[in-house]
Motif scaffolding. Sequence first.
Motif, PDB file in Angstrom:
ATOM      1  N   ASN A   7     -38.668 -34.962  -3.947  1.00 29.45           N
ATOM      2  CA  ASN A   7     -38.997 -36.399  -3.447  1.00 29.45           C
ATOM      3  C   ASN A   7     -38.210 -37.309  -4.365  1.00 29.45           C
ATOM      4  O   ASN A   7     -37.682 -38.350  -3.825  1.00 29.45           O
ATOM      5  CB  ASN A   7     -40.471 -36.341  -3.665  1.00 29.45           C
ATOM      6  N   GLU A   8     -38.046 -36.961  -5.485  1.00 26.72           N
ATOM      7  CA  GLU A   8     -37.207 -38.205  -6.275  1.00 26.72           C
ATOM      8  C   GLU A   8     -35.782 -37.854  -5.892  1.00 26.72           C
ATOM      9  O   GLU A   8     -35.299 -39.284  -5.792  1.00 26.72           O
ATOM     10  CB  GLU A   8     -37.583 -37.383  -7.819  1.00 26.72           C
ATOM     11  N   GLN A  11     -35.690 -40.116  -2.658  1.00 28.12           N
ATOM     12  CA  GLN A  11     -35.682 -41.433  -3.067  1.00 28.12           C
ATOM     13  C   GLN A  11     -34.245 -42.079  -3.447  1.00 28.12           C
ATOM     14  O   GLN A  11     -33.974 -42.942  -3.100  1.00 28.12           O
ATOM     15  CB  GLN A  11     -36.838 -41.671  -3.996  1.00 28.12           C
ATOM     16  N   TYR A  14     -31.799 -42.259  -0.599  1.00 26.41           N
ATOM     17  CA  TYR A  14     -32.350 -43.456   0.329  1.00 26.41           C
ATOM     18  C   TYR A  14     -31.779 -44.927  -0.399  1.00 26.41           C
ATOM     19  O   TYR A  14     -31.200 -45.413   0.521  1.00 26.41           O
ATOM     20  CB  TYR A  14     -33.901 -43.602   0.589  1.00 26.41           C
ATOM     21  N   GLU A  78     -38.359 -45.552   6.542  1.00 28.70           N
ATOM     22  CA  GLU A  78     -38.329 -45.652   5.074  1.00 28.70           C
ATOM     23  C   GLU A  78     -39.028 -44.361   4.491  1.00 28.70           C
ATOM     24  O   GLU A  78     -38.607 -43.531   3.583  1.00 28.70           O
ATOM     25  CB  GLU A  78     -38.430 -46.910   4.478  1.00 28.70           C
ATOM     26  N   LYS A  82     -37.914 -41.117   2.254  1.00 32.46           N
ATOM     27  CA  LYS A  82     -38.007 -40.887   1.031  1.00 32.46           C
ATOM     28  C   LYS A  82     -38.890 -39.756   0.754  1.00 32.46           C
ATOM     29  O   LYS A  82     -39.105 -39.151  -0.624  1.00 32.46           O
ATOM     30  CB  LYS A  82     -38.716 -42.279   0.277  1.00 32.46           C
TER      31      LYS A  82
END
Length: 88
Positions: A7-8, A11, A14, A78, A82
Amino acid sequence: MIKELLNERAQERYGAFVGAMDVVEELLVPLEKLINRMSEKPGKAGGWRVSTPDELKGMLSRARNELSGLRDKSKKYEAELKAQEWGA
């Protein structure tokens, strides 16, 4: 823990994607200034031009529209972008 790392990473990617769109948008400004300084007639020293200033302005406008559309789509998705892992 692995999911949090993915997930990090998503992000970060993105953020890099949005940053790249910002860079492209910033680079279009001096390009527009250059096109606006162009004359309709090529230079006397055997100069030639593939596209006229009006054609280049049209291309620039299309590029801005495409970039705007890409930005709108990225905002729409978005949260999804992310939250999931991106392809390599």
